[in-house]
Design an enzyme around this catalytic site. Structure first.
Site, PDB file in Angstrom:
ATOM      1  N   TYR A 154      19.244 -53.182  34.401  1.00  0.00           N
ATOM      2  CA  TYR A 154      18.748 -54.024  35.497  1.00  0.00           C
ATOM      3  C   TYR A 154      19.006 -53.363  36.842  1.00  0.00           C
ATOM      4  CZ  TYR A 154      17.505 -58.073  38.246  1.00  0.00           C
ATOM      5  OH  TYR A 154      16.883 -58.912  39.146  1.00  0.00           O
ATOM      6  N   PHE A 201     -17.660 -61.112  45.054  1.00  0.00           N
ATOM      7  CA  PHE A 201     -18.179 -59.988  44.256  1.00  0.00           C
ATOM      8  C   PHE A 201     -17.516 -59.873  42.887  1.00  0.00           C
ATOM      9  CE2 PHE A 201     -14.561 -57.200  45.097  1.00  0.00           C
ATOM     10  CZ  PHE A 201     -14.078 -57.719  46.292  1.00  0.00           C
TER      11      PHE A 201
END
Ligand SMILES: *Cc1c(COP(=O)(O)O)cnc(C)c1O
Length: 479
Positions: free
Chosen positions: A73, A450
């Protein structure tokens, strides 16, 4: 002058088979996609030139790097490798990884921009401008006028117009301008570079007024290649040296490594100011993840560390931009109208001129992208009236000056034979261009239309009128 044959500087050791389709398959697929290439399934696409973002082929070294992922981590070994590469290549002290470019843009904008600020830039990029506005800023375009002229052969269409910048500083006051956003190899201008001299002078002007400069160095490697090719005194310099020069003039940079960085996901923010860096790491924890992984797996950081170094290899970039230039030249030689000069990452077809029998209300670029797909399974992207959307005040369709179809080349993915198939397909459509039918909306989304819009042909059911000699494209490069 006779040019000797040229080939890509890599060989293939793993293949991804492509599905070959018939014209009947494609007729069905494009109709199902509402004549919008964004809505096609990738399995129905033969050669995918939709975008060069995250579509790169990684090298064997990068794939090997994935196996070295340290998925701790905190304090992953891959982070320290990545940090040392960015420090060495870009020259900035502090390096904050992010999941992609817009993550870095978000952090930079939130740190530096206050309500009512003005952020000048050399043409906008969609996500960059969005994050500046989200933070309360206003974007002002200070790119040279040549950038807006598709026929201008100006070699550095990405340059900042220093007079426009001076005028802006006089108008709004330097204290209203937290930084200038300087994009290398300007995407929306068609992949057009800035000169080293212009980058230097722009940064000097800003610094005289106490204004910072942050680069959008997403396409900096390609920009370095053009500087080496075109700028006096830059020939024969290693790209890495030119990149160090560019970065040394500015205060920091944001990068989407999904483009020049040769990975499928990743990005970063790099800068010198200690206080800003502390704040950036703090915001990184909030929005991206701990400052030693920034939303990425350890293996992604490793692939990025290797990809960033490979991206500065001269033979690689020469081949990458060489492919784009090759495709562009084949189309130009056939009389197909394209934007000049051919840029770094794609060829932009002037669809307005290509389909001059179609009114702008029938979206020539959208029709052309569909017609090209229908002919050969090559996927391109509309960059014209559909992308521009509607004027928010009048509700009318905006008809931008440029009505383009973009053919963007992924890095290290396709061979020259794929480019020949692409060029010949577009030339075939060009010969039958009068048979291409316009489109009208059947569904129009409110935002960024779009991506999800659907269309139908204004007459008949196909984007191409039936012609008697409909034939399959010839796919062998050997005849
Ligand atoms: C793609 C791109 C971005 C945004 O990066 P993402 O990785 O897509 O978030 C920013 N600037 C430029 C010039 C780009 O091409």
């Amino acid at each position: 002058m006779n040019r000797r044959a040229w080939a890509e500087p890599y060989k293939i050791k793993m293949v991804e088979p492509l599905r070959m389709t018939t014209r009947a398959d494609r007729e069905l697929a494009i109709a199902r996609a509402g004549f919008n290439t964004f809505l096609l399934r990738s399995r129905d696409v033969y050669i995918d030139l939709l975008t060069d973002s995250g579509t790169n082929a990684m090298s064997d070294r990068q794939w090997a790097g994935l196996m070295l992922g340290d998925e701790a981590y905190a304090g992953s070994a891959n982070f320290f490798h990545f940090e040392s590469v960015v420090r060495r290549c870009y020259g900035y002290r502090h390096v904050i990884p992010t999941h992609q470019g817009r993550g870095a843009e978000h952090i930079l904008s939130q740190m530096c921009i206050k309500d009512g600020d003005v952020v000048p830039g050399n043409m906008y990029f969609t996500t960059t401008k969005f994050h500046q506005e989200l933070a309360g800023g206003r974007f002002v375009d200070v790119i040279v006028d040549e950038a807006h002229d598709p026929m201008s052969e100006f070699p550095f269409k990405g340059n900042v117009d220093l007079d426009k910048l001076k005028k802006l500083i006089d108008e709004v006051g330097a204290d209203k301008i937290p930084y200038l956003s300087l994009e290398t190899n300007v995407n929306m201008a068609g992949g057009q570079p800035c000169s080293l001299e212009n980058i230097h002078d722009t940064c000097a002007l800003c610094h005289r007024h106490g204004i910072k400069v942050f680069l959008d160095a997403t396409r900096a490697a390609e920009n370095c290649f053009f500087i080496r090719e075109r700028e006096a005194g830059q020939q024969d310099r290693p790209l890495a040296e030119i990149l160090r020069d560019i970065c040394s003039y500015a205060d920091g940079c944001t990068v989407s490594a999904k483009k020049d960085g040769l990975v499928n996901i990743g990005g970063f923010l790099a800068l010198n100011d200690d206080e800003l860096a502390d704040e950036a790491r703090n915001l990184c924890v909030v929005y991206e993840g701990l400052h030693t992984y920034g939303g990425l797996a350890g293996r992604d950081l490793e692939a990025m560390a290797i990809g960033l170094q490979e991206s500065l290899d001269y033979d690689h970039i020469r081949a990458r931009i060489g492919q784009v230039q090759y495709l562009g030249r084949r189309l130009m030689n056939a009389g197909v109208p394209v934007v000049h000069p051919i840029g770094g990452h794609g060829v932009f077809i002037d669809a307005g001129a290509f389909l001059d029998h179609l009114p702008r209300e029938q979206f020539p670029a959208q029709s052309l992208a569909s017609a090209i797909y229908l002919d050969s399974g090559v996927r391109s992207m509309e960059r014209g009236g559909v992308s521009a959307g509607r004027n928010p005040k009048t509700g009318k369709n905006v008809h931008p000056r440029l009505e383009l179809v973009r053919l963007t080349l992924p890095r290290r993915v396709y061979t020259q034979a794929h480019l020949d198939v692409t060029a010949e397909s577009i030339m075939a459509v060009f010969e039958q261009r009068k048979e291409v039918v316009g489109l009208r909306f059947t569904y129009e989304p409110k935002r960024m239309r779009f991506f999800q819009a659907r269309f139908e042909p204004v007459e008949g059911t196909s984007v191409m009128r039936d012609t008697t000699d409909v034939h399959e494209p010839v796919l062998s490069p050997h005849d």
